[in-house]
Scaffold this motif. Structure first.
Motif, PDB file in Angstrom:
ATOM      1  N   ARG A  38     -42.962 -52.614  24.269  1.00 46.90           N
ATOM      2  CA  ARG A  38     -41.519 -52.712  24.481  1.00 46.90           C
ATOM      3  C   ARG A  38     -41.155 -54.184  24.635  1.00 46.90           C
ATOM      4  NH1 ARG A  38     -40.827 -54.239  29.763  1.00 46.90           N
ATOM      5  NH2 ARG A  38     -42.232 -53.358  31.335  1.00 46.90           N
ATOM      6  N   ALA A  39     -39.854 -54.465  24.745  1.00 49.22           N
ATOM      7  CA  ALA A  39     -39.392 -55.835  24.967  1.00 49.22           C
ATOM      8  C   ALA A  39     -39.597 -56.193  26.435  1.00 49.22           C
ATOM      9  CB  ALA A  39     -37.922 -55.945  24.601  1.00 49.22           C
ATOM     10  N   SER A  40     -39.826 -57.464  26.709  1.00 49.94           N
ATOM     11  CA  SER A  40     -39.961 -57.896  28.105  1.00 49.94           C
ATOM     12  C   SER A  40     -38.602 -57.757  28.797  1.00 49.94           C
ATOM     13  CB  SER A  40     -40.407 -59.350  28.162  1.00 49.94           C
ATOM     14  OG  SER A  40     -39.388 -60.174  27.632  1.00 49.94           O
ATOM     15  N   ARG A  41     -38.653 -57.528  30.099  1.00 46.36           N
ATOM     16  CA  ARG A  41     -37.405 -57.382  30.865  1.00 46.36           C
ATOM     17  C   ARG A  41     -36.590 -58.670  30.795  1.00 46.36           C
ATOM     18  NH1 ARG A  41     -37.508 -52.748  34.494  1.00 46.36           N
ATOM     19  NH2 ARG A  41     -39.583 -51.842  34.540  1.00 46.36           N
ATOM     20  N   GLU A  42     -37.315 -59.786  30.702  1.00 46.01           N
ATOM     21  CA  GLU A  42     -36.687 -61.103  30.605  1.00 46.01           C
ATOM     22  C   GLU A  42     -35.721 -61.158  29.406  1.00 46.01           C
ATOM     23  OE1 GLU A  42     -39.012 -65.313  30.396  1.00 46.01           O
ATOM     24  OE2 GLU A  42     -39.672 -63.833  28.926  1.00 46.01           O
ATOM     25  N   ALA A  43     -36.025 -60.421  28.357  1.00 47.37           N
ATOM     26  CA  ALA A  43     -35.209 -60.469  27.139  1.00 47.37           C
ATOM     27  C   ALA A  43     -34.150 -59.365  27.106  1.00 47.37           C
ATOM     28  CB  ALA A  43     -36.102 -60.357  25.905  1.00 47.37           C
ATOM     29  N   ALA A  44     -33.961 -58.692  28.236  1.00 44.91           N
ATOM     30  CA  ALA A  44     -33.060 -57.530  28.250  1.00 44.91           C
ATOM     31  C   ALA A  44     -31.639 -57.893  27.822  1.00 44.91           C
ATOM     32  CB  ALA A  44     -33.052 -56.893  29.637  1.00 44.91           C
ATOM     33  N   ARG A  45     -31.170 -59.066  28.280  1.00 48.14           N
ATOM     34  CA  ARG A  45     -29.783 -59.421  27.941  1.00 48.14           C
ATOM     35  C   ARG A  45     -29.624 -59.640  26.448  1.00 48.14           C
ATOM     36  NH1 ARG A  45     -27.474 -64.041  31.437  1.00 48.14           N
ATOM     37  NH2 ARG A  45     -25.814 -63.898  29.873  1.00 48.14           N
ATOM     38  N   ALA A  46     -30.598 -60.318  25.838  1.00 49.42           N
ATOM     39  CA  ALA A  46     -30.543 -60.528  24.390  1.00 49.42           C
ATOM     40  C   ALA A  46     -30.603 -59.182  23.672  1.00 49.42           C
ATOM     41  CB  ALA A  46     -31.689 -61.434  23.953  1.00 49.42           C
ATOM     42  N   CYS A  47     -31.485 -58.303  24.132  1.00 45.52           N
ATOM     43  CA  CYS A  47     -31.610 -56.979  23.498  1.00 45.52           C
ATOM     44  C   CYS A  47     -30.301 -56.201  23.610  1.00 45.52           C
ATOM     45  CB  CYS A  47     -32.739 -56.181  24.149  1.00 45.52           C
ATOM     46  SG  CYS A  47     -34.366 -56.832  23.757  1.00 45.52           S
ATOM     47  N   ALA A  48     -29.662 -56.308  24.776  1.00 46.29           N
ATOM     48  CA  ALA A  48     -28.431 -55.551  24.991  1.00 46.29           C
ATOM     49  C   ALA A  48     -27.329 -56.000  24.033  1.00 46.29           C
ATOM     50  CB  ALA A  48     -27.975 -55.708  26.440  1.00 46.29           C
ATOM     51  N   ARG A  49     -27.396 -57.259  23.582  1.00 45.44           N
ATOM     52  CA  ARG A  49     -26.371 -57.731  22.641  1.00 45.44           C
ATOM     53  C   ARG A  49     -26.556 -57.099  21.268  1.00 45.44           C
ATOM     54  NH1 ARG A  49     -27.728 -63.043  24.500  1.00 45.44           N
ATOM     55  NH2 ARG A  49     -26.515 -63.443  26.363  1.00 45.44           N
ATOM     56  N   LEU A  50     -27.786 -56.753  20.933  1.00 51.99           N
ATOM     57  CA  LEU A  50     -28.063 -56.283  19.573  1.00 51.99           C
ATOM     58  C   LEU A  50     -28.290 -54.773  19.481  1.00 51.99           C
ATOM     59  CD1 LEU A  50     -28.298 -57.577  16.817  1.00 51.99           C
ATOM     60  CD2 LEU A  50     -30.747 -57.850  17.184  1.00 51.99           C
ATOM     61  N   PHE A  51     -28.869 -54.214  20.540  1.00 50.48           N
ATOM     62  CA  PHE A  51     -29.246 -52.797  20.465  1.00 50.48           C
ATOM     63  C   PHE A  51     -28.550 -51.987  21.541  1.00 50.48           C
ATOM     64  CE2 PHE A  51     -32.997 -55.411  19.438  1.00 50.48           C
ATOM     65  CZ  PHE A  51     -33.064 -55.153  18.075  1.00 50.48           C
ATOM     66  N   GLU A  52     -28.429 -50.693  21.228  1.00 50.32           N
ATOM     67  CA  GLU A  52     -27.951 -49.783  22.262  1.00 50.32           C
ATOM     68  C   GLU A  52     -29.092 -49.530  23.230  1.00 50.32           C
ATOM     69  OE1 GLU A  52     -26.375 -46.115  21.164  1.00 50.32           O
ATOM     70  OE2 GLU A  52     -24.667 -46.974  20.100  1.00 50.32           O
ATOM     71  N   ARG A  53     -28.749 -49.319  24.459  1.00 52.66           N
ATOM     72  CA  ARG A  53     -29.790 -48.917  25.405  1.00 52.66           C
ATOM     73  C   ARG A  53     -30.307 -47.554  24.961  1.00 52.66           C
ATOM     74  NH1 ARG A  53     -27.092 -52.212  28.886  1.00 52.66           N
ATOM     75  NH2 ARG A  53     -28.544 -53.594  29.918  1.00 52.66           N
ATOM     76  N   PRO A  54     -31.592 -47.309  25.210  1.00 56.38           N
ATOM     77  CA  PRO A  54     -32.158 -46.014  24.797  1.00 56.38           C
ATOM     78  C   PRO A  54     -31.272 -44.859  25.251  1.00 56.38           C
ATOM     79  CG  PRO A  54     -33.881 -47.417  25.660  1.00 56.38           C
ATOM     80  CD  PRO A  54     -32.595 -48.182  25.821  1.00 56.38           C
ATOM     81  N   VAL A  55     -30.831 -44.907  26.471  1.00 56.83           N
ATOM     82  CA  VAL A  55     -29.861 -43.927  26.932  1.00 56.83           C
ATOM     83  C   VAL A  55     -28.854 -44.676  27.759  1.00 56.83           C
ATOM     84  CG1 VAL A  55     -29.452 -42.029  28.511  1.00 56.83           C
ATOM     85  CG2 VAL A  55     -31.343 -41.910  26.920  1.00 56.83           C
ATOM     86  N   GLN A  56     -27.625 -44.626  27.324  1.00 55.61           N
ATOM     87  CA  GLN A  56     -26.586 -45.335  28.063  1.00 55.61           C
ATOM     88  C   GLN A  56     -26.420 -44.681  29.423  1.00 55.61           C
ATOM     89  OE1 GLN A  56     -25.340 -48.070  27.242  1.00 55.61           O
ATOM     90  NE2 GLN A  56     -25.607 -48.292  25.049  1.00 55.61           N
ATOM     91  N   ARG A  57     -25.818 -45.435  30.302  1.00 55.84           N
ATOM     92  CA  ARG A  57     -25.590 -44.940  31.654  1.00 55.84           C
ATOM     93  C   ARG A  57     -24.848 -43.612  31.654  1.00 55.84           C
ATOM     94  NH1 ARG A  57     -26.084 -49.641  35.350  1.00 55.84           N
ATOM     95  NH2 ARG A  57     -26.156 -51.087  33.642  1.00 55.84           N
ATOM     96  N   SER A  58     -24.221 -43.308  30.519  1.00 56.83           N
ATOM     97  CA  SER A  58     -23.247 -42.221  30.485  1.00 56.83           C
ATOM     98  C   SER A  58     -23.832 -40.812  30.627  1.00 56.83           C
ATOM     99  CB  SER A  58     -22.468 -42.282  29.190  1.00 56.83           C
ATOM    100  OG  SER A  58     -23.371 -42.190  28.108  1.00 56.83           O
TER     101      SER A  58
END
Lengths: 263, 201, 201
Positions: C78-98
């Motif tokens: 998986r991606a490192s947690r450190e890169a979470a913000r960059a990932c969030a700009r490009l990808f949807e979270r596996p399951v959104q908070r919704s």
């Protein structure tokens, strides 16, 4: 104040709350007829009345004993609501009806416990999801993965026929789906069947369907189940897909509970 | 050995950027363009290119099982050629040579009722059919067969020659008969719909 | 810098195996178990475990943008947690908070009691479960697992490896024990009994 002694004056019941609960658990009174909101109103009125009487003012600061009463009341009234919601499911009502009062209490407690645990588990999952928000991983296949060819074992075509027969088999128990129904009102058919049974003691369900749409037929069928649940009719069928026979059932329905105290 | 010395300076912003690029690439299910990467990393394309060079050195044939590849659409990670046989074994492995209950029911509906749409399959089975239909399409057991009632209608699906081979059928006429369910297909279809509505909520 | 020296000995068999494991993990669509890896790499599980330790050192938080994790009964990148913000700009979270409360309760029921049917879920929650189940199916968090009592019965559902992955569970055994949940249950039970006894059963 003691919550169990809360005096109620509802349409279907008059007396203290704990008697109501006992009667409900003993299946001597139909919870469906009980206005739970009315109980809540009675409780709030009694709380307001007490605080007004005590300090002469209209404000309603709660003392410690009152807070405890509120807590107890909430537990009891939520148990009632839970039970009422569950009684809307026919099979559950039938199961509960066979139980002794002590067993009914135990069964209710067990079900509440099961649901409570699942709620807690859901809360745990929620916090877990919160913690895992910064874990990103690929959801689809890898971009440059080798192309795949998945072999499939030979299958007997008989399994296809079996699957079709299974799909054409009506379900064993039909849930009363009226909670989320957005179709013609059930009451329309309930009324129609009642007036029919006032004239005749029995009829075949199919013969009454006429040119109804499929959805209307389904609602008519639900109406039939509703009447069955209310004990007004007996439903029988000789074999799967045989005509559904509907018969009037003569039963003395207990009059609405008015004078519980004298009972 | 420039990249080696760069690795040691773990606080180097370029090294951090390279890690971000790695992270983005491992999550992507399609190649990412320079622009995609720059937008996601919130950095400029020139620095992204520099970071990609770092990543490319680290993830290259012989050094790593993961290899950075520059393809038409951009950049993507792939398995090293060295591991090609292992990867082939991973994918060839008969994950599931048999068909699930969901697959069988869906196939039966499409085979017996003739071309039908996903909404109809959903209705008859009483459960959303997206995943099952996608799986059967991917496995080549069903294929698209036009749309329902002209343009804008739902896509219809039919079974394929592969389906006939898997079930040992010369043609669909050889499907086991269902006389007990109805006189003709329309009657059977009608009955399935009625039962499905009874099954309801 | 032990891992660095290992990287240089490119002929080390264990190092080669580690590269194979990396390759398998980067192309896999779901977490791979020790057995999956051993079968694909054509090597024994003990050596695979040793190779996984090497891979795990290399791909860990802070060291790499790609991180090896043990999840859903297997291993995955998986991606490192450190890169979470960059990932969030490009990808949807596996399951959104919704995920709604209803969805979470249904997931809990299926996770603990699965495979179970929609009527069973309805029974525990006291509310019709149709829409919620359809939603969870679409999100891939639950999947069909045959029908109750064979043909004609209600469809049963289980949670998927994606569920375990989204919630970061190594396995379903990591869910809290049911006995530890709902400590106010005894209180409810006692009160109900007291009420029943007061009026004499």
């Amino acid at each position: 104040m003691r919550v169990s002694e809360l005096e109620l004056d509802l349409e279907a019941f008059e007396g203290p709350l704990d008697l109501l609960l006992t009667l409900v658990l003993k299946e001597e009174i139909d919870l469906v007829e009980i206005d739970v909101a009315g109980i809540v109103v009675a409780f709030i009125e009694s709380m307001l009345g007490r605080s007004g009487a005590e300090d002469g003012a209209g404000d309603c600061d709660l003392g410690e004993s009152d807070l405890e009463a509120c807590g107890e009341f909430l537990v009891l009234v939520s148990a009632l609501l839970e039970l009422k919601a569950r009684l809307l499911f026919d099979d559950e009502a039938a199961e509960l009806a066979e139980l002794e009062p002590e067993e009914a209490v135990e069964e209710l407690a067990r079900r509440l416990a099961a649901y409570r645990r699942m709620k807690e588990a859901a809360a745990w999952l929620t916090s877990r999801l919160e913690q895992e928000q910064d874990r990103f991983f690929r959801l689809g296949p890898a971009p440059l993965r080798p192309s795949i060819e998945r072999p499939i074992d030979p299958h007997d075509p008989a399994v296809l026929a079996a699957a079709m027969r299974a799909l054409a088999t009506p379900p064993k128990t039909v849930s009363l789906a009226h909670m989320s129904l957005r179709y013609p009102p059930l009451e329309q058919f309930v009324g129609r069947f009642r007036s029919l049974l006032a004239k005749r003691s029995r009829f075949d369900f199919e013969s009454e369907l006429g040119d109804l749409s499929r959805v209307e037929q389904a609602v008519a069928f639900l109406a039939l189940l509703e009447l069955g649940r209310l004990g007004e009719i007996a439903i029988s069928q000789a074999a799967p897909f045989a005509p559904i026979r509907v018969e009037r059932r003569t039963r003395e329905r207990s009059p609405a509970w008015k004078s519980a105290r004298s009972a | 050995m420039e990249e080696r010395s760069l690795r040691l300076i773990t606080t180097s912003p370029l090294e951090a950027l390279a890690r971000t690029v790695e992270a983005l690439l491992v999550v992507a299910s399609a190649p990412l363009s320079l622009d995609d990467l720059a937008a996601a990393a919130d950095d400029d394309a020139v620095r992204i290119e520099a970071a990609l060079r770092l990543v490319g050195e680290r993830y290259s044939e012989g050094r790593s099982g993961i290899v950075l590849e520059h393809v038409a659409g951009g950049y993507a990670l792939r398995a090293s050629r060295e591991a090609a046989r292992a990867c082939a074994r991973l994918f060839e492995r008969p994950v599931q040579r048999s068909l699930s209950q969901a697959a069988l029911e869906t196939l039966a509906i499409v085979a017996y009722l003739g071309p039908c749409t996903r909404p109809e399959i959903t209705r008859i089975r009483g459960v959303a059919a997206e995943a099952t239909v996608a799986n059967l399409l991917e496995r080549g057991l069903i294929a698209e067969a036009g749309r329902d009632d002209g343009p804008g209608g739902a896509i219809r699906y039919r079974v394929t020659p592969l389906f006939e081979r898997v079930f040992g059928l010369g043609s669909l006429a050889e499907l086991p008969r269902l006389d007990d369910l109805g006189d003709d297909i329309e009657q059977i279809r009608e009955r399935l719909h009625v039962v499905a509505e009874q099954r309801g909520a």
